[in-house]
Write a protein that holds these residues in place. Structure first.
Motif, PDB file in Angstrom:
ATOM      1  N   UNK A  14      48.506  45.814  39.137  1.00  0.00           N
ATOM      2  CA  UNK A  14      47.300  46.596  38.741  1.00  0.00           C
ATOM      3  C   UNK A  14      47.636  48.072  38.584  1.00  0.00           C
ATOM      4  N   UNK A  15      48.395  48.602  39.513  1.00  0.00           N
ATOM      5  CA  UNK A  15      48.783  50.010  39.454  1.00  0.00           C
ATOM      6  C   UNK A  15      49.648  50.290  38.239  1.00  0.00           C
ATOM      7  N   UNK A  16      50.518  49.348  37.930  1.00  0.00           N
ATOM      8  CA  UNK A  16      51.376  49.542  36.751  1.00  0.00           C
ATOM      9  C   UNK A  16      50.524  49.553  35.468  1.00  0.00           C
ATOM     10  N   UNK A  17      49.520  48.656  35.452  1.00  0.00           N
ATOM     11  CA  UNK A  17      48.625  48.634  34.278  1.00  0.00           C
ATOM     12  C   UNK A  17      47.855  49.945  34.158  1.00  0.00           C
ATOM     13  N   UNK A  18      47.333  50.412  35.307  1.00  0.00           N
ATOM     14  CA  UNK A  18      46.594  51.687  35.297  1.00  0.00           C
ATOM     15  C   UNK A  18      47.488  52.834  34.871  1.00  0.00           C
ATOM     16  N   UNK A  19      48.735  52.804  35.380  1.00  0.00           N
ATOM     17  CA  UNK A  19      49.677  53.867  35.004  1.00  0.00           C
ATOM     18  C   UNK A  19      49.969  53.815  33.518  1.00  0.00           C
ATOM     19  N   UNK A  20      50.112  52.588  33.003  1.00  0.00           N
ATOM     20  CA  UNK A  20      50.370  52.447  31.562  1.00  0.00           C
ATOM     21  C   UNK A  20      49.195  52.954  30.747  1.00  0.00           C
ATOM     22  N   UNK A  21      47.977  52.622  31.194  1.00  0.00           N
ATOM     23  CA  UNK A  21      46.768  53.083  30.484  1.00  0.00           C
ATOM     24  C   UNK A  21      46.672  54.600  30.530  1.00  0.00           C
ATOM     25  N   UNK A  22      46.915  55.152  31.734  1.00  0.00           N
ATOM     26  CA  UNK A  22      46.867  56.610  31.870  1.00  0.00           C
ATOM     27  C   UNK A  22      47.902  57.270  30.981  1.00  0.00           C
ATOM     28  N   UNK A  23      49.098  56.670  30.966  1.00  0.00           N
ATOM     29  CA  UNK A  23      50.146  57.217  30.106  1.00  0.00           C
ATOM     30  C   UNK A  23      49.765  57.164  28.643  1.00  0.00           C
ATOM     31  N   UNK A  24      49.127  56.038  28.268  1.00  0.00           N
ATOM     32  CA  UNK A  24      48.691  55.897  26.879  1.00  0.00           C
ATOM     33  C   UNK A  24      47.637  56.937  26.525  1.00  0.00           C
ATOM     34  N   UNK A  25      46.708  57.163  27.472  1.00  0.00           N
ATOM     35  CA  UNK A  25      45.651  58.171  27.238  1.00  0.00           C
ATOM     36  C   UNK A  25      46.257  59.549  27.073  1.00  0.00           C
ATOM     37  N   UNK A  26      47.222  59.863  27.973  1.00  0.00           N
ATOM     38  CA  UNK A  26      47.873  61.174  27.882  1.00  0.00           C
ATOM     39  C   UNK A  26      48.636  61.297  26.564  1.00  0.00           C
ATOM     40  N   UNK A  27      49.299  60.215  26.174  1.00  0.00           N
ATOM     41  CA  UNK A  27      50.061  60.238  24.920  1.00  0.00           C
ATOM     42  C   UNK A  27      49.136  60.448  23.728  1.00  0.00           C
ATOM     43  N   UNK A  28      48.021  59.713  23.770  1.00  0.00           N
ATOM     44  CA  UNK A  28      47.058  59.860  22.688  1.00  0.00           C
ATOM     45  C   UNK A  28      46.482  61.286  22.648  1.00  0.00           C
TER      46      UNK A  28
END
Length: 613
Positions: A14-28
């Motif tokens: 779950x944390x990895x998914x959240x981190x990936x989502x957060x990273x995607x948001x930051x990238x976007x």
């Protein structure tokens, strides 16, 4: 252990998914900032280090035909507050305290504007239209208060005050309705000044220039570090009128000094229809709307009288209309100019006795016109008939607008049996008699009477009056010619009719009621009139046209003095002053002895008989 490991793995996932989502948001977000909206954020960053101080462009000037600038520009200054820097209340209060006396504002008003600037983060205009008297002190205050800035602009100026004010108009700040309807391409801002009336309003887009601005680089404290760009303004186009400066001033001064200070004077070129003068009294000074904000001017109401009596006031033309009656009789063949008609001082029409202003005795056509004998015209009109008079009245476009490009022009009222018949009402002999001397239901404007005078002077050309000759661009140098001669109608009377009218009107100036405009070196033709007023004192009329001796008429005019009583005494001196100004004659009028036993031969006999025309 197995359960714990499964739970741990689930949480890790779950944390990895959240981190990936957060990273995607930051990238976007980075893509949005760096790529998609890079320019927008760049501009925002640029605005944080720059401030723009707009400079209002000078409006185009307004010139008379002889090159006098009657609407121009004067130097003025605007004072701004740049919002970056110190924002603590103590600093802002002290700033407002020191600025207020020089801006002629209260500390509370200054503080309110400064706080607004702090809140918005934009350059805030503290005061505009500052005179040069305040600039020294304000320049010194710039050293002590970083973030305040003085910028040079221009303001509208009317160097001759109320000169042609009803024609030129005035400027003022845009209201909400005007702001919503503004032309986006013209670069208007919330504090922009625009034409509110007259030429200032009609030619707003031509007169308004393109504003400039100073782009300043400021530090975090709001101090000016450098001027990034100084974008120069470009002035608006200049408007050239057909007005003659000296003539217009003579008309305005004459009306101002008249018995009542109320009236109008209009002069036209009978060869083209160009307006040489258009004065309405009382006038107003448009400078009250553009005064320096830091001057100790006496408080005065900005409510002005915009009523243009020259084009909106309607009155009976009185005895000036006798020209129409005479023309109708000459055209209809019912008038023998040598025939003498006895004037006992009254005329018995049967149902009623109509009075004359004097007892003239036997008079022929020329004496009847020059002495403005009512009885003579009662007899002539009775023999000619009202229908014939109305036909000539229509030829000169009575009851219709002159066609001048000014708002609110009144058409007046045509008076005659045809109009009555259309309204299914009767026409009586008394109506014919009233019509013959320009009374009754007949109504005209001073502009209409000037148009009529020009039409007679030109032997039948009824011109559309125009008052703008050309517009010259200060940016391109191009000239746009607007002054065009336009004949609306031809009053096609017989040549001998015009010959006799000219002779009679010349006789009126040389020997009759219009002797006030007898001027050496000029051929002047004129007619006076005193319009009956059931609501008070009578009104005074004077209609004339003139040219240099032996030449064709080059000016036609009509002067009207409201409640002036006598046409010759009230309006005559104004007409004379206008003619002297137009022909550059500055010699005082020759005074003659006044025989006390014969008022009809006196220079000012109409003052002895106020009802005289």
């Amino acid at each position: 252990m197995v359960v714990t490991r499964i739970f741990f793995n689930a949480r890790l996932k779950t944390m990895m998914i959240l981190a990936a989502v957060a990273g995607a948001v930051i990238a976007l977000r980075l893509v949005d900032i760096q790529v998609l909206r890079h320019n927008a954020y760049l501009k925002m960053a640029e605005r944080n280090r720059t401030q723009i101080l707009y400079q209002t462009a000078p409006r185009g000037r307004v010139f008379t035909a002889d090159g006098v600038a009657v609407a121009s520009n004067a130097p003025a200054f605007s004072f701004y507050y740049l919002s970056a820097g110190r924002k603590d209340p103590e600093y802002l209060n002290q700033l407002a305290h020191d600025l207020a006396p020089h801006l002629k504002m209260s500390e509370a008003d200054v503080l309110s504007k400064v706080e607004k600037g702090v809140k918005t983060g934009k350059a805030t205009l503290l005061a505009e239209n500052l005179s040069t008297k305040s600039t020294m002190a304000l320049q010194e205050l710039q050293l002590y208060y970083p973030g305040v800035y003085l910028i040079e602009e221009t303001k509208r100026s009317y160097p001759y005050g109320g000169f042609a004010s009803h024609l030129i108009g005035y400027i003022g700040s845009m209201d909400e309705r005007e702001w919503q309807k503004r032309d986006q391409s013209m670069g208007y801002r919330l504090n922009s000044k625009i034409g509110k009336n007259g030429i200032e309003k009609k030619f707003e887009k031509k007169l308004k220039g393109h504003d400039g601005g100073v782009f300043l680089e400021v530090d975090y404290r709001g101090r000016v570090k450098s001027i990034i760009q100084d974008k120069k303004w470009s002035a608006g186009s200049d408007v050239y009128l057909t007005l003659n400066f000296d003539l217009q001033r003579a008309a305005e001064e004459g009306l101002k000094k008249s018995k009542t200070g109320r009236g109008a004077a209009v002069a036209l070129d009978p060869r083209t229809g160009a307006v040489l003068a258009l004065a309405s009294a009382p006038a107003y000074d448009p400078n009250i709307f553009v005064g320096y904000s830091d001057e100790d001017n006496p408080k005065q109401s900005k409510k002005i009288n915009e009523y243009n009596l020259a084009v909106q006031g309607i009155y009976p033309p009185a005895s000036t209309f006798k020209i129409i009656t005479a023309a109708a009789a000459l055209e209809d063949g019912h008038l023998d100019v040598k025939r003498k008609i006895n004037c006992p001082g009254h005329y018995n029409s049967g149902p009623r006795v109509f009075k004359c202003w004097s007892t003239h005795g036997p008079v022929d056509f020329f004496d009847g016109v020059s002495n403005s004998c009512d009885v003579y015209f009662y007899v002539v009109a009775s023999e000619t008939g009202a229908a014939a008079i109305e036909r000539v009245e229509r030829k000169f476009m009575f009851g219709r607008q002159t066609g001048i490009d000014l708002p609110g022009e009144k058409a007046g009222n045509l008076y005659g049996p045809t109009r009555r018949a259309r309204n299914k009402t009767y026409w009586f002999i008394g109506d014919t008699l009233n019509l013959s001397i320009g009374q009754g239901e007949l109504l005209v404007t001073p502009l209409k009477m000037a148009q009529f005078a020009a039409a007679v002077a030109s032997r039948g050309n009824v011109y559309r009056p125009y008052y703008v000759e050309k517009i010259v661009s200060n940016q391109t140098g191009k000239t746009e010619v607007l002054g065009k001669t336009d004949i609306l109608q031809k009053a096609d009377l017989k040549p001998q009719t015009y010959d006799l009218l000219f002779k009679a009107l010349k006789h009126t100036v040389d020997n009759g009621t219009a002797r006030r405009v007898k001027i050496k070196g000029l051929d002047v033709y004129g007619k006076t009139g005193t319009a009956q007023n059931p609501h008070g004192k009578d009104h005074g009329w004077f209609m004339a046209f003139a040219g240099k001796e032996g030449e064709e008429p080059s000016i036609a005019l009509a002067v009207f003095v409201e409640f002036g009583e006598g046409g010759s005494s009230a309006a005559g001196p104004i007409a004379r002053a206008m003619l002297e100004a137009y022909f550059h004659l500055n010699k005082p009028a020759e005074k003659k002895a006044t025989p006390q036993n014969n008022p009809r031969s006196a220079e000012d006999y109409d003052e002895l008989l106020r009802s005289a025309d």
